[in-house]
Design a protein around this motif. Sequence first.
Motif, mmCIF file in Angstrom:
data_model
loop_
_atom_site.group_PDB
_atom_site.id
_atom_site.type_symbol
_atom_site.label_atom_id
_atom_site.label_comp_id
_atom_site.label_asym_id
_atom_site.label_seq_id
_atom_site.Cartn_x
_atom_site.Cartn_y
_atom_site.Cartn_z
ATOM 1 N N GLU A 385 65.266 -7.167 -24.485
ATOM 2 C CA GLU A 385 65.205 -5.712 -24.539
ATOM 3 C C GLU A 385 64.734 -5.197 -23.188
ATOM 4 O OE1 GLU A 385 62.868 -4.328 -27.822
ATOM 5 O OE2 GLU A 385 63.917 -5.577 -29.301
ATOM 6 N N VAL A 386 65.359 -4.102 -22.734
ATOM 7 C CA VAL A 386 65.065 -3.533 -21.422
ATOM 8 C C VAL A 386 64.680 -2.072 -21.604
ATOM 9 C CG1 VAL A 386 65.903 -3.100 -19.079
ATOM 10 C CG2 VAL A 386 66.754 -5.083 -20.380
ATOM 11 N N TYR A 387 63.513 -1.703 -21.051
ATOM 12 C CA TYR A 387 63.032 -0.332 -21.172
ATOM 13 C C TYR A 387 62.665 0.203 -19.790
ATOM 14 C CZ TYR A 387 62.725 -1.243 -26.166
ATOM 15 O OH TYR A 387 63.026 -1.562 -27.471
ATOM 16 N N ALA A 388 62.755 1.499 -19.658
ATOM 17 C CA ALA A 388 62.289 2.184 -18.458
ATOM 18 C C ALA A 388 61.174 3.136 -18.844
ATOM 19 C CB ALA A 388 63.430 2.946 -17.798
ATOM 20 N N LEU A 389 60.298 3.425 -17.909
ATOM 21 C CA LEU A 389 59.256 4.416 -18.122
ATOM 22 C C LEU A 389 59.833 5.818 -17.883
ATOM 23 C CD1 LEU A 389 56.341 2.608 -16.265
ATOM 24 C CD2 LEU A 389 56.809 2.624 -18.723
ATOM 25 N N PRO A 390 59.202 6.849 -18.409
ATOM 26 C CA PRO A 390 59.751 8.205 -18.231
ATOM 27 C C PRO A 390 59.963 8.578 -16.769
ATOM 28 C CG PRO A 390 58.038 8.214 -19.903
ATOM 29 C CD PRO A 390 58.027 6.852 -19.301
ATOM 30 N N LEU A 490 72.284 1.132 -19.844
ATOM 31 C CA LEU A 490 71.617 0.194 -18.947
ATOM 32 C C LEU A 490 70.235 -0.201 -19.438
ATOM 33 C CD1 LEU A 490 74.004 1.059 -17.126
ATOM 34 C CD2 LEU A 490 72.432 0.924 -15.182
ATOM 35 N N VAL A 491 69.607 0.616 -20.265
ATOM 36 C CA VAL A 491 68.317 0.289 -20.868
ATOM 37 C C VAL A 491 68.393 0.592 -22.353
ATOM 38 C CG1 VAL A 491 67.050 0.744 -18.739
ATOM 39 C CG2 VAL A 491 67.301 2.561 -20.423
ATOM 40 N N ASP A 492 67.455 -0.006 -23.102
ATOM 41 C CA ASP A 492 67.431 0.203 -24.547
ATOM 42 C C ASP A 492 66.649 1.431 -24.952
ATOM 43 O OD1 ASP A 492 68.845 -2.253 -25.630
ATOM 44 O OD2 ASP A 492 67.319 -3.194 -24.386
ATOM 45 N N GLY A 493 65.843 1.946 -24.040
ATOM 46 C CA GLY A 493 65.081 3.130 -24.378
ATOM 47 C C GLY A 493 64.130 3.506 -23.264
ATOM 48 N N VAL A 494 63.526 4.672 -23.438
ATOM 49 C CA VAL A 494 62.509 5.167 -22.513
ATOM 50 C C VAL A 494 61.162 4.962 -23.197
ATOM 51 C CG1 VAL A 494 61.669 7.114 -21.184
ATOM 52 C CG2 VAL A 494 64.130 6.848 -21.590
ATOM 53 N N LEU A 495 60.306 4.188 -22.576
ATOM 54 C CA LEU A 495 59.083 3.714 -23.214
ATOM 55 C C LEU A 495 57.876 4.500 -22.721
ATOM 56 C CD1 LEU A 495 57.953 1.451 -25.102
ATOM 57 C CD2 LEU A 495 57.556 0.123 -23.016
ATOM 58 N N LEU A 496 57.147 5.090 -23.654
ATOM 59 C CA LEU A 496 55.864 5.698 -23.335
ATOM 60 C C LEU A 496 54.789 4.619 -23.370
ATOM 61 C CD1 LEU A 496 56.125 8.922 -25.527
ATOM 62 C CD2 LEU A 496 56.467 8.732 -23.048
ATOM 63 N N PRO A 497 53.793 4.677 -22.512
ATOM 64 C CA PRO A 497 52.768 3.624 -22.476
ATOM 65 C C PRO A 497 52.109 3.374 -23.822
ATOM 66 C CG PRO A 497 52.572 5.033 -20.548
ATOM 67 C CD PRO A 497 53.603 5.676 -21.437
ATOM 68 N N GLU A 498 51.896 4.441 -24.596
ATOM 69 C CA GLU A 498 51.230 4.261 -25.882
ATOM 70 C C GLU A 498 52.130 3.584 -26.917
ATOM 71 O OE1 GLU A 498 52.425 8.691 -25.533
ATOM 72 O OE2 GLU A 498 51.620 7.089 -24.243
ATOM 73 N N GLU A 499 53.416 3.455 -26.611
ATOM 74 C CA GLU A 499 54.346 2.803 -27.531
ATOM 75 C C GLU A 499 54.483 1.308 -27.276
ATOM 76 O OE1 GLU A 499 57.488 6.500 -28.196
ATOM 77 O OE2 GLU A 499 57.861 5.002 -26.616
ATOM 78 N N LEU A 500 53.866 0.828 -26.216
ATOM 79 C CA LEU A 500 54.080 -0.560 -25.805
ATOM 80 C C LEU A 500 53.615 -1.552 -26.867
ATOM 81 C CD1 LEU A 500 54.940 -2.590 -23.677
ATOM 82 C CD2 LEU A 500 52.684 -2.371 -22.628
ATOM 83 N N ASP A 501 52.421 -1.344 -27.435
ATOM 84 C CA ASP A 501 51.909 -2.286 -28.429
ATOM 85 C C ASP A 501 52.844 -2.394 -29.626
ATOM 86 O OD1 ASP A 501 49.728 -2.906 -26.913
ATOM 87 O OD2 ASP A 501 48.371 -1.508 -27.921
ATOM 88 N N ALA A 502 53.336 -1.271 -30.091
ATOM 89 C CA ALA A 502 54.235 -1.279 -31.239
ATOM 90 C C ALA A 502 55.531 -2.010 -30.907
ATOM 91 C CB ALA A 502 54.528 0.150 -31.686
ATOM 92 N N LYS A 503 56.051 -1.797 -29.693
ATOM 93 C CA LYS A 503 57.285 -2.473 -29.293
ATOM 94 C C LYS A 503 57.086 -3.984 -29.244
ATOM 95 C CE LYS A 503 60.231 0.911 -28.532
ATOM 96 N NZ LYS A 503 61.511 1.029 -29.291
#
Length: 827
Positions: A385-390, A490-503
């Motif tokens: 899985e590939v994520y980018a930050l906002p 190109l990415v699976d989603g835009v990841l907020l820092p507070e969402e990292l643990d859940a991911k």
Amino acid sequence: MRALPLLLLFPSLALAQTGLIVQPATPPRGVTLPPTSAALVDEATALSVNPAGLRFIGPGQLFYLHERNLARDQVGDGLFLGTSLLGGLGAGFSLEWMRGRGLPDYRKTSLGLALGSKTLSLGVGYHNLSSDNGALDRLSGFDLGLTLRPSRFLSVGAVVRDVNADEEGPFTLPRSYNLAVGVRPFGERLTLGADYLAPEGDWGDGRLTYTLKATVVPGFGLGAGLSHGLGADRSLALQFAATLDSSRFGLTYAGGGVEGGGLDHVVAVRLSTQRYPALRLGGGSVALVDLDDRLVERGGLGLSLLGITESDPFLRLMRWMDEATKDPRLKGVLLKVSDLPGVDWAKADELRQAILKMRSAGKRVMAVLYNVDDRAYFVGSAADEVYALPSSSLLVNGLAGSVLYLGGTMEKLGVTWDVARVGEYKTAPEQFTRRDLSPAERETVEAYLDAQTAHDVAAVTQARRITPERLQEAWGVGILTSTRAKELGLVDGVLLPEELDAKLRALVPGASYDPYYSPRDEREGRWSGRRRIAVVPVLGTIAGGKSRKSPLGGEVVAGAETVALALERAQRDPSVVAIVLRVDSGGGDVLASELMYRAVLEAKKYKPVVASMGDVAASGGYYTAMGADEIWASPTTLTGSIGVFYIKPALRGLLGDKLGVNEEIITRAPMATLLNPWKPWTEAEQKTVQAWVNSAYDDFITQVSVSRKLDKAKVDAVARGRVWAGVAAKEHGLVDSLGGLMEAVASARKRAGVPDQEELDLTVIGEARGLFSSLGGEPGVDTKLLLSPEPALPPGLQALVRESGLESVLLLEPGLKAVQPFTLSVR
């Protein structure tokens, strides 16, 4: 009748417990230990059994033992401390309190030292007894111990106890001998030991002790000990034990006793700074890998000048990823991806393959993209899985190649250049003589750029399950925002820092994040070191002398002396089964390249030598590698550039015409000023140098023909300075296989005939050190950085040094050069 204490049950039930007291009386030697042996013991408690075992402790350990025999009203407590120090030194200290054994309550204080290697250790222990009534205060003893572990399956121990045979009043410490052997017929999970202990002068009146230790599952083990006499005393002693381990805490219970002596209970508690294999009750570990942090060159300017640097960060990272892939504790990896300093496209492909191997081994990988370009995205796209930050920026805009030319600058300065070369593709001097691409150089760059683009497109579209047209659409945007990258797939989603643990919880259910994870952080119970594959690096510009690094963080020099010595060490080291020559060099001095090549030919007479090519293995770099038994290159490794040249400046226009400098030359021979940098060559001088270059080129292609088993005319056709991508080089027979460092390691292992189940260590021998490291002799191969690391030079300044050509000053030193034809930047 002479009585002997039950000296060897686990092994110290008799040593610590029974004491069939005769006159003069023999005080018991301390607290009873759980089942062990003089050949097996390798923890802090070794001080009571065999002081040579202190060498194998590892980082600090603390053991507390409590012993109680209710039937005899006997109580004992013991505190044991031990650690292994630098230089193969082990040290231990213990304090034991004994009560109710038919003697005055007494204390036993012990100190011990051991020195040796993983194979052989020698130790000495000192014990002093003291009691409340002073009866034992002057009684002390010395023990001498030896442990020999020649293989993974065999350990031998020998101890002379109480060498000084001390006596004090009615008490004595008689000299005795302990011979022990341990075997592991099925590996580390089952250990068997046998000890024979006898008093001096009466070998027939000794005792045999048998020890069994078994690891049921990691973190839980069972043990047993049986002891019986062979002389007048035929009594039996028996003990059983169970151990439960967490990483830094362990608990052991042992119960047993001697015939008619009641049940003896022992509880042992362990605290350690080193992790032990623990019960795997959870869902495993997830590790964070900050690629940029791991790839940054460490060591400040002052340390670099002194020759104190870390090993090459890329080689270190690849070894870490390979070990982590094999670690069953690791279930997932979180990758932080950004600039990837020091990584070009071929090394990027090696990182990508390492990620794919992790996934194939069952690890789940999530990549978080910060600010990335095509190369960094190429690596990150290999994750599950590939994520980018906002606020991430994705400069995924396609590839372009650039070459910097100084010809116009030289014209303005009035500097001309004399050049002798073979082949229209040997264009390295054109960086100083031209303003633009020559047709030959344009052809080479175009072909390489086409190969790299095709490889990039195929890898990314397959990983992301998108079409080439969708990727080209992304290229057309220029700089992608996180949202746009998500829309284009190109990415699976835009990841907020507070969402990292859940991911992470969703990615690896049941696993826990371990901020201190390391694949080699657990204590190993092996009796001997692993056999090794030696990686000998040829990194940077090839030159004579010793390998070294510029304190400014720019140039790295692969010195022929260091490389040749490293190859010789590896071929002579019995623990090294094969050699991997890691080449990441655009070449340099012809003579130095030849010396390295000859050293490779010599080494492979004794052991397999496999070459692994990084971002570039051109000209002198290829020369060095071609003598190996097998050559591996990544699909986009810049390789080939088989050819030589000589370049010399003529500075009269700058120094004389512009600055008024004059040089007067008096000669006694027609060619005395052949290499003088003041004036251009005459026609005769040009012909002389060209003949020199032609001869060197003929030698080069002759050696390629011999090493690669190719027709010389065919070599000439693909040589003449032409640079090839790795995939094309394989088609032309210049390399054997496509793959990175770990594929080369696997091939070397196979060529050495090492069984698949045998674990090997990967060690780097012959790394570059600081600028002044050669003042103390050959740079230290095993030097470790002990101080806090800091970047040697900011990456931006390092790039400026490279782009300006300042890191290639060796190009201008006298001598024939075998260097890649240009510094190609593909972004």
